[in-house]
Design an enzyme around this catalytic site. Structure first.
Site, short mmCIF file in Angstrom:
data_model
loop_
_atom_site.label_atom_id
_atom_site.label_comp_id
_atom_site.label_asym_id
_atom_site.label_seq_id
_atom_site.Cartn_x
_atom_site.Cartn_y
_atom_site.Cartn_z
CE LYS A 83 -58.09 49.34 -5.32
NZ LYS A 83 -59.22 50.12 -5.84
C1 E4P Z 1 -62.00 50.40 -3.82
O1 E4P Z 1 -60.80 50.48 -3.78
C2 E4P Z 1 -62.82 50.64 -5.01
O2 E4P Z 1 -62.20 51.65 -5.77
C3 E4P Z 1 -64.20 51.15 -4.72
O3 E4P Z 1 -64.45 51.21 -3.34
C4 E4P Z 1 -65.29 50.57 -5.54
O4 E4P Z 1 -66.50 51.14 -5.16
P1 E4P Z 1 -67.84 51.02 -6.03
O5 E4P Z 1 -68.42 49.67 -5.82
O6 E4P Z 1 -68.72 52.10 -5.49
O7 E4P Z 1 -67.43 51.25 -7.46
#
Ligand code: E4P
Length: 231
Positions: A83
């Site tokens: 990522k």
């Molecule tokens: C996605 O890959 C992220 O880890 C995640 O969905 C972030 O979510 P949040 O906005 O609830 O922290």
């Protein structure tokens, strides 16, 4: 639409992988920072449990650092997807890693323009954060629709991954808009199970069946005969 679990918790993955509905998982530095244990071991355990793509995020803010971290993360397990955050450095790292054959999930994407850039940089997944858009009163449905509509005509192979999902309606919206993947926290996946008519229906079937104990004996016998015949 494929469902991923968004977590750093091995216990949550263990439980929900048992439902047979998970195609992958996403982690991020905040999620992993809440867990005990070595991040590499957690990521590998999640990879084994979901037997599919698991995103692990770089934390460097320079392209060179992201590339080095991404190469190292990708060697942890064959299922690791690297990522990278959306930025010029993230785009450069995405291009370099993709050229190496490493799959990248471009994260923190909040607009169609960012999604178009991520696709051109070779991202396998493009993560659009719905909840964080709604948090600042930007309609996440409109943004995800625009992203899907902008990417499709160009024939990109990048997959739109709906992330930051806060409730089951986000999941349905992502599916209806044509996202290839939605990643949801365990809480939302649990909420997706619930419907009062399902619970009431199961209770009714069980109660009616109990009214005929001989039918219960018949089914038990059927199972036992099959078990005897197959051993
Ligand atoms: C996605 O890959 C992220 O880890 C995640 O969905 C972030 O979510 P949040 O906005 O609830 O922290």
């Amino acid at each position: 639409m494929k469902l991923f679990i968004d977590t750093g918790s091995v216990a949550e993955v263990e439980e929900i992988a048992g439902w047979g509905i998970l195609s992958g998982a996403t982690t991020n530095p905040s999620l992993l920072a809440k867990e005990d244990g070595e991040p590499g071991e957690i990521i590998c355990r999640i990879c084994d449990l979901v037997n599919g793509p698991v995103s692990a995020e770089v934390v460097s803010d320079k392209a060179e650092g992201m590339i080095a971290e991404g190469r190292a993360l990708s060697e942890l397990h064959e299922h690791v997807i690297v990522k990278t955050p959306f930025s010029t450095a993230g785009l450069a790292a995405c291009r370099a890693l993709s050229d190496d054959g490493i799959r990248v999930n471009m994260t923190l994407v909040f607009s169609a323009n960012q999604a178009l850039l991520a696709a051109e940089a070779g991202a396998t997944y493009i993560s659009c954060f719905m909840g964080r858009l709604d948090d600042i009163s930007i309609n996440s449905t409109d943004v995800v629709r625009e992203i899907v509509e902008a990417l499709r005509p160009g024939g990109t192979t990048s997959q739109v991954l709906a992330a930051s999902l806060r409730h089951p309606e986000h999941v349905v919206t992502a599916a209806r808009l044509g996202c290839e993947v939605a990643t949801a926290p365990a809480k939302v996946l649990h909420q997706m199970l619930d419907h009062p008519l399902t619970t009431a229906g199961i209770d009714r079937f069980a109660a009616d069946w109990k009214e005929r104990p001989e039918f219960g004996e018949w089914l038990k016998g059927l199972v036992e005969s099959r078990a005897a015949a197959t051993h």
